[in-house]
Design an enzyme around this catalytic site. Structure first.
Site, PDB file in Angstrom:
ATOM      1  N   HIS A 257       0.835  -1.203   0.000  1.00 59.65           N
ATOM      2  CA  HIS A 257       0.000   0.000   0.000  1.00 59.65           C
ATOM      3  C   HIS A 257       0.874   1.259   0.000  1.00 59.65           C
ATOM      4  O   HIS A 257       0.676   2.167  -0.822  1.00 59.65           O
ATOM      5  CB  HIS A 257      -0.905  -0.020   1.230  1.00 59.65           C
ATOM      6  CG  HIS A 257      -1.824   1.150   1.354  1.00 59.65           C
ATOM      7  ND1 HIS A 257      -3.149   1.095   0.993  1.00 59.65           N
ATOM      8  CD2 HIS A 257      -1.629   2.414   1.802  1.00 59.65           C
ATOM      9  CE1 HIS A 257      -3.731   2.258   1.207  1.00 59.65           C
ATOM     10  NE2 HIS A 257      -2.819   3.090   1.707  1.00 59.65           N
ATOM     11  N   GLU A 258       1.829   1.309   0.905  1.00 56.88           N
ATOM     12  CA  GLU A 258       2.670   2.505   0.999  1.00 56.88           C
ATOM     13  C   GLU A 258       3.614   2.633  -0.198  1.00 56.88           C
ATOM     14  O   GLU A 258       3.958   3.749  -0.609  1.00 56.88           O
ATOM     15  CB  GLU A 258       3.442   2.515   2.319  1.00 56.88           C
ATOM     16  CG  GLU A 258       2.568   2.480   3.572  1.00 56.88           C
ATOM     17  CD  GLU A 258       1.508   3.570   3.628  1.00 56.88           C
ATOM     18  OE1 GLU A 258       1.692   4.625   2.983  1.00 56.88           O
ATOM     19  OE2 GLU A 258       0.482   3.358   4.300  1.00 56.88           O
ATOM     20  N   HIS A 261       1.792   4.612  -2.772  1.00 53.19           N
ATOM     21  CA  HIS A 261       1.888   6.051  -2.534  1.00 53.19           C
ATOM     22  C   HIS A 261       3.256   6.584  -2.951  1.00 53.19           C
ATOM     23  O   HIS A 261       3.363   7.582  -3.680  1.00 53.19           O
ATOM     24  CB  HIS A 261       1.707   6.341  -1.042  1.00 53.19           C
ATOM     25  CG  HIS A 261       0.296   6.347  -0.571  1.00 53.19           C
ATOM     26  ND1 HIS A 261      -0.675   7.148  -1.123  1.00 53.19           N
ATOM     27  CD2 HIS A 261      -0.317   5.660   0.449  1.00 53.19           C
ATOM     28  CE1 HIS A 261      -1.828   6.961  -0.483  1.00 53.19           C
ATOM     29  NE2 HIS A 261      -1.629   6.058   0.461  1.00 53.19           N
ATOM     30  N   GLU A 287      -4.608   7.756  -3.141  1.00 53.23           N
ATOM     31  CA  GLU A 287      -5.128   6.481  -2.641  1.00 53.23           C
ATOM     32  C   GLU A 287      -5.438   5.510  -3.775  1.00 53.23           C
ATOM     33  O   GLU A 287      -5.375   4.299  -3.588  1.00 53.23           O
ATOM     34  CB  GLU A 287      -6.368   6.716  -1.790  1.00 53.23           C
ATOM     35  CG  GLU A 287      -6.094   7.333  -0.427  1.00 53.23           C
ATOM     36  CD  GLU A 287      -5.191   6.468   0.449  1.00 53.23           C
ATOM     37  OE1 GLU A 287      -5.254   5.218   0.331  1.00 53.23           O
ATOM     38  OE2 GLU A 287      -4.426   7.031   1.236  1.00 53.23           O
TER      39      GLU A 287
END
Length: 492
Positions: A257-258, A261, A287
């Site tokens: 997830h990170e 980003h 997101e």
């Protein structure tokens, strides 16, 4: 002063402002990863001082003069001027002392929240939360100029979005999500992954997974934090993760997830560095990158097949045997307490609850002292479970402690955008699953890099998604994807 000189002078000034912003952001990263806990109050003063300098630069009347004189000679210059003017018009509405006090209080409040969460004592945090909310309401009132306070805060994270537009999206999504959840919970539940997975090996695998997704470790790093986040951009974008030794998915999917980003920030055209276009254009678009990396790519059958082999190689035989059973375990649907651990079916329902609660707090319809009871009542109604402790309830998220009111709905907007991007990406890269099954994400992330990430803030949020996909964004692709994926997985 000529038009060209005004533009050049404005951009030179803005580059220094951007550089100071990077320093402030790195200071925030340090606070969450390496700062000694006893430095909390001093760090609050440091952050307030930095915000004072930044606020003065953002409100400098010379910016207005430059904007009036500067001429946009192409689309990039037009976008730069739009972003600078938007920031300037917002900054001049907020008093300097309020901006500094917000920076100080939200810096200190993180530690107060973390200690209250560890002690399971909501009362220890509520006075600080009340102060944060009061300051954010003051800021919202200055920005809204008689309009809706919550809309003014949303605009910080998703320009041109409103509570009405987001609420309408949620109203359209909720019936299909609830119906899908009901059908799934009536079916057989896959076996959950169980075992002991040592921290050191989890972190080694997390690093290898980040590398598989193309994360550039020459311009980034992975550290541990209570609540995973990414920070920075340009040539320095860092991520954090967390480890639960009984649940490696927590670490692995937080990392993916990170990485989504951070990869967005690292992929932006270098010509936009240290300018307003050198950032992700909104949190909803940001997101979309973290969620498509984590879910449509990372939790897909193809990639989980590769990950299964990696897990067996690192940890030995698993209690879930075979790639299909592992895929089912990764995507197991269950009504848990924790948003960041929620499956794709439940996740947006967590966001809808937070959206309603924080909107009520900002509008003054919900008192801070009643928040825990309101949270617990709503969770029981939405998820059918009694919250057993504050860290599973109102204290689980860091966002409100740092004043991020209006941020939560961008998570679901990001999911919606990710659904659109997934549909377009799979049409453009037809053999993507064949590559993902080998742990090769280059086709998927390369398409995202070329069609979305490299453009940074060149276009407005919805335009950014439409440009990448070739169609206007809507919630339909996400809902269709969820129904197809979980319908097949649960044989509905």
């Amino acid at each position: 002063m000529t038009n060209n000189t005004a533009y050049a002078d404005l951009m030179a000034y803005q580059r220094d402002t951007e550089a100071l912003g990077k320093i402030a952001e790195r200071t925030g990263w340090d606070q969450e990863t390496m700062m000694p806990r006893g430095a909390e109050d001093q760090r609050g003063l440091e952050m307030a001082a930095m915000e004072g300098v930044m606020h003065a630069r953002r409100c400098n009347p010379q910016i207005g003069d430059w904007l009036a004189a500067a001429e946009a000679v192409d689309d990039v210059a037009k976008a730069q001027l739009y972003q600078i003017e938007r920031s300037y018009r917002r900054a001049v509405k907020v008093p300097a002392d309020l901006a500094q006090e917000l920076a100080r209080v939200t810096s200190v409040s993180q530690g107060i929240w973390a200690r209250a969460r560890a002690a399971e004592k909501v009362a220890d945090f509520l006075p600080t939360l009340a102060r944060v909310i009061d300051l954010r309401r003051q800021e919202a009132a200055a920005l809204a100029e008689g309009g809706d306070l919550y809309d003014a805060l949303i605009d910080d994270y998703e320009p041109e979005a409103t509570a009405e537009s987001l609420g309408g999206m949620f109203d359209r999504m909720r019936p299909r999500l609830v119906a899908l959840r009901g059908a799934i919970l009536g079916a057989d539940t896959p076996l959950a992954l169980q075992g002991d997975f040592p921290q050191a090996e989890q972190l080694r695998l997390a690093r290898d997974v980040a590398t598989a997704f193309g994360y550039d470790f020459s311009r980034g790093r992975i550290d541990l934090a209570v609540h995973p986040f990414s920070s920075g951009g340009g040539d320095d974008s860092r991520i954090t993760t967390r480890v639960v030794e009984s649940d490696p998915f927590n670490c692995l999917y937080s990392t993916i997830h990170e990485v989504g980003h951070s990869s967005y920030e690292l992929a932006i055209d270098r010509d936009y560095g240290m300018t307003p276009l050198g950032h992700g254009v909104s949190m909803g678009v940001h997101e979309s990158q973290s969620r498509i990396y984590e879910n449509q790519i990372g939790r897909g059958r193809a990639f989980t097949g590769w990950l299964y082999d990696q897990m067996v190689a690192r940890f030995g035989p698993l209690n879930v045997q075979g790639a299909d059973a592992f895929y089912a375990a990764v995507n197991r649907v269950h009504a848990g307490f924790i948003r960041t651990e929620a499956d794709e079916v439940h996740y947006n329902l967590h966001i809808m609850m937070r959206f309603d609660l924080e909107r009520a707090l900002i509008r003054g319809d919900l008192a801070v002292g009643d928040l825990e009871a309101a949270w617990n009542d709503r969770f029981l109604a939405d998820f059918g479970q009694v919250v057993d402790k504050p860290s599973h309830g109102v204290l689980q998220d860091v966002h409100w402690s740092v004043g991020l009111f209006g941020y939560f709905p961008t998570y679901s907007l990001g999911n919606v955008y990710a659904g659109c991007l997934n549909r377009a990406m799979r049409a453009a890269v037809p053999d993507v699953d064949g590559a993902l099954a080998r742990g090769d994400t280059s086709g998927a992330v390369g398409w995202l890099r070329e069609n979305l990430q490299r453009h940074g803030g060149l276009r407005k949020p919805a335009e950014t998604i439409a440009h990448a996909c070739g169609f206007a964004p809507s919630e339909a692709p996400l809902l269709d994807y969820l129904e197809a994926k979980f319908g097949a997985l649960y044989r509905l």
